[in-house]
Design a protein around this motif. Structure first.
Motif, PDB file in Angstrom:
ATOM      1  N   LYS A 250      -6.581  60.728  20.361  1.00 46.22           N
ATOM      2  CA  LYS A 250      -5.141  60.714  20.583  1.00 46.22           C
ATOM      3  C   LYS A 250      -4.923  60.161  21.981  1.00 46.22           C
ATOM      4  CE  LYS A 250      -4.157  64.193  17.196  1.00 46.22           C
ATOM      5  NZ  LYS A 250      -3.319  65.307  16.805  1.00 46.22           N
ATOM      6  N   LEU A 251      -4.650  58.861  22.030  1.00 43.63           N
ATOM      7  CA  LEU A 251      -4.554  58.141  23.290  1.00 43.63           C
ATOM      8  C   LEU A 251      -3.107  58.076  23.761  1.00 43.63           C
ATOM      9  CD1 LEU A 251      -6.942  55.216  22.284  1.00 43.63           C
ATOM     10  CD2 LEU A 251      -7.534  57.345  23.462  1.00 43.63           C
ATOM     11  N   LYS A 252      -2.963  57.885  25.072  1.00 37.24           N
ATOM     12  CA  LYS A 252      -1.631  57.780  25.680  1.00 37.24           C
ATOM     13  C   LYS A 252      -1.657  56.668  26.721  1.00 37.24           C
ATOM     14  CE  LYS A 252      -2.745  61.388  29.019  1.00 37.24           C
ATOM     15  NZ  LYS A 252      -4.107  60.954  29.079  1.00 37.24           N
ATOM     16  N   THR A 253      -0.512  56.399  27.305  1.00 32.33           N
ATOM     17  CA  THR A 253      -0.389  55.373  28.328  1.00 32.33           C
ATOM     18  C   THR A 253      -1.526  55.491  29.347  1.00 32.33           C
ATOM     19  OG1 THR A 253       2.007  55.326  28.085  1.00 32.33           O
ATOM     20  CG2 THR A 253       1.117  54.481  30.155  1.00 32.33           C
ATOM     21  N   GLY A 254      -2.201  54.376  29.602  1.00 33.44           N
ATOM     22  CA  GLY A 254      -3.289  54.337  30.581  1.00 33.44           C
ATOM     23  C   GLY A 254      -4.673  54.555  29.992  1.00 33.44           C
ATOM     24  N   ASP A 255      -4.763  55.023  28.738  1.00 24.89           N
ATOM     25  CA  ASP A 255      -6.064  55.253  28.107  1.00 24.89           C
ATOM     26  C   ASP A 255      -6.636  53.941  27.581  1.00 24.89           C
ATOM     27  OD1 ASP A 255      -5.960  57.985  28.611  1.00 24.89           O
ATOM     28  OD2 ASP A 255      -5.256  58.494  26.590  1.00 24.89           O
ATOM     29  N   THR A 256      -7.959  53.925  27.379  1.00 22.33           N
ATOM     30  CA  THR A 256      -8.656  52.753  26.850  1.00 22.33           C
ATOM     31  C   THR A 256      -9.491  53.146  25.638  1.00 22.33           C
ATOM     32  OG1 THR A 256     -10.543  53.091  28.321  1.00 22.33           O
ATOM     33  CG2 THR A 256      -8.793  51.637  29.112  1.00 22.33           C
ATOM     34  N   PHE A 257      -9.887  52.137  24.863  1.00 26.64           N
ATOM     35  CA  PHE A 257     -10.788  52.368  23.731  1.00 26.64           C
ATOM     36  C   PHE A 257     -11.691  51.149  23.583  1.00 26.64           C
ATOM     37  CE2 PHE A 257      -6.866  50.573  22.005  1.00 26.64           C
ATOM     38  CZ  PHE A 257      -7.314  49.543  21.203  1.00 26.64           C
ATOM     39  N   PHE A 258     -12.787  51.335  22.838  1.00 21.63           N
ATOM     40  CA  PHE A 258     -13.746  50.248  22.613  1.00 21.63           C
ATOM     41  C   PHE A 258     -14.178  50.260  21.156  1.00 21.63           C
ATOM     42  CE2 PHE A 258     -18.122  48.639  22.385  1.00 21.63           C
ATOM     43  CZ  PHE A 258     -17.914  47.359  22.877  1.00 21.63           C
ATOM     44  N   GLU A 259     -14.298  49.066  20.586  1.00 20.24           N
ATOM     45  CA  GLU A 259     -14.801  48.897  19.222  1.00 20.24           C
ATOM     46  C   GLU A 259     -15.944  47.890  19.257  1.00 20.24           C
ATOM     47  OE1 GLU A 259     -11.786  48.253  16.083  1.00 20.24           O
ATOM     48  OE2 GLU A 259     -10.336  48.453  17.720  1.00 20.24           O
TER      49      GLU A 259
END
Length: 134
Positions: A86-95
């Motif tokens: 559960k991501l919000k403003t400023g968070d990152t993710f990688f695939e």
């Protein structure tokens, strides 16, 4: 006018994004594209993705690796066999390349989510491919 709307819906379907009738449109803008300087078979892309309130993408796979940044809003994100994030403003993710992206949803019913996606993709390959049977 009807033809323009139909073409827009077909474009969204081709990009792997689906919309319910009452949702705002999803806007995908290419910010940057160039050949990879060290890997001639790859290209580098930066996309700005606006997800309207409640909008989501069907399960899909990216042939290249994707790094994402949530510029504004909230994003529910899950890769196959991975935890629900559960991501919000400023968070990152990688695939990693070839990952099965099972969930990408703006859970907010009133505000849009904006994502900046940095992609290293095989040259000429589609950005994503829908996963059959999901």
């Amino acid at each position: 006018m009807k033809r323009t709307i139909a073409l827009a819906i077909l474009s969204l379907a081709a990009s792997g994004i689906s919309l319910a009738a009452d949702e705002e449109p999803v806007k995908i803008t290419e910010i940057f594209k160039r050949d990879h300087p060290d890997l001639p078979e790859k290209e580098i892309l930066i996309k700005r993705i606006e997800l309207g309130p409640g909008a989501s993408a069907p399960p899909h796979m990216h042939p290249g690796m994707v790094t994402g940044y949530v510029e504004t809003g909230k994003l529910e994100f899950q890769l196959k066999d991975g935890p629900l994030l559960k991501l919000k403003t400023g968070d990152t993710f990688f695939e990693p390349a070839g990952s099965h992206h099972m969930l990408a949803k703006n859970p907010d019913p009133t505000a849009k989510t904006v994502i900046i996606a940095f992609v290293v993709n095989p040259k000429g390959a589609p950005l994503s491919t829908p996963l059959e049977g999901h």
